[in-house]
Write a protein that holds these residues in place. Structure first.
Motif, mmCIF file in Angstrom:
data_model
loop_
_atom_site.group_PDB
_atom_site.id
_atom_site.type_symbol
_atom_site.label_atom_id
_atom_site.label_comp_id
_atom_site.label_asym_id
_atom_site.label_seq_id
_atom_site.Cartn_x
_atom_site.Cartn_y
_atom_site.Cartn_z
ATOM 1 N N LEU A 3 0.863 -1.175 0.000
ATOM 2 C CA LEU A 3 0.000 0.000 0.000
ATOM 3 C C LEU A 3 0.898 1.223 0.000
ATOM 4 O O LEU A 3 1.799 1.337 0.830
ATOM 5 N N SER A 4 0.664 2.125 -0.944
ATOM 6 C CA SER A 4 1.496 3.318 -1.087
ATOM 7 C C SER A 4 0.609 4.549 -1.209
ATOM 8 O O SER A 4 -0.515 4.454 -1.703
ATOM 9 N N PRO A 5 1.140 5.703 -0.805
ATOM 10 C CA PRO A 5 0.397 6.937 -1.078
ATOM 11 C C PRO A 5 0.159 7.053 -2.588
ATOM 12 O O PRO A 5 1.044 6.736 -3.386
ATOM 13 N N TYR A 52 -4.648 6.262 -1.423
ATOM 14 C CA TYR A 52 -3.649 5.195 -1.449
ATOM 15 C C TYR A 52 -3.899 4.298 -2.654
ATOM 16 O O TYR A 52 -5.024 4.211 -3.155
ATOM 17 N N GLU A 102 -3.993 2.228 8.126
ATOM 18 C CA GLU A 102 -3.734 3.670 8.026
ATOM 19 C C GLU A 102 -4.766 4.471 8.822
ATOM 20 O O GLU A 102 -4.429 5.461 9.466
#
Length: 158
Positions: A3-5, A52, A102
């Motif tokens: 999971l990434s911005p 995300y 998050e």
């Protein structure tokens, strides 16, 4: 997979994921179809939206947002979608678990989401990830002024 911005250089790709007008409506509430990349890019400029992407190497496979609301002491998961070619493989649930992690980091007490009532696959995914429907009174109150009678879910509450 990680999971990434979200970065706006993938906005047009994500915008292309709804394959029908109905799917676009259920995903983000828009009657716009096809959804434009500029629309997805514009969402990123809202101060209360943190987006995300579930990434495989440099390729986004799923997209979702967190909408924290400190006044209500809650964070809402929103605009969750999985790329058409990889649906049905558990990526939606994996994305939701990442978004939940998050959301917990925000320190806000409640985690909730709204789902179009006809979006059966999404409801199944979110229920499987630990979300339960809110009580009828809360749902009625939260649906005031909404374009449809959403199914409202809260994480970790029976």
């Amino acid at each position: 997979m990680r999971l990434s911005p979200f970065t706006i250089n993938h906005a047009s790709l994500v915008a292309s994921w709804p394959t029908t007008p109905t799917e676009a409506l259920m995903w983000c509430g828009l009657r716009e179809f096809p959804v434009r990349g500029q629309t997805v890019s514009a969402w990123q400029r809202h101060p209360d939206v943190t987006a995300y992407a579930l990434m495989e190497d440099e390729r986004p496979l799923a997209y979702g947002e967190l909408w924290p609301d400190t006044e209500e002491d809650e964070v809402e998961l929103a605009r969750i979608i999985v790329a058409p070619g990889v649906r049905g493989r558990g990526l939606g649930r994996r994305l939701v678990r990442g978004l939940l992690a998050e959301a917990r980091l925000t320190g806000l007490s409640e985690i909730c989401m709204r789902v179009h009532p006809q979006n059966t696959p999404a409801l199944r995914c979110y229920r499987g990830a630990g979300f339960d429907p809110v009580d009828a009174e809360s749902a009625a109150s939260w649906n005031t002024g909404q374009p449809v009678e959403y199914t409202w879910l809260r994480y970790g509450h029976a």
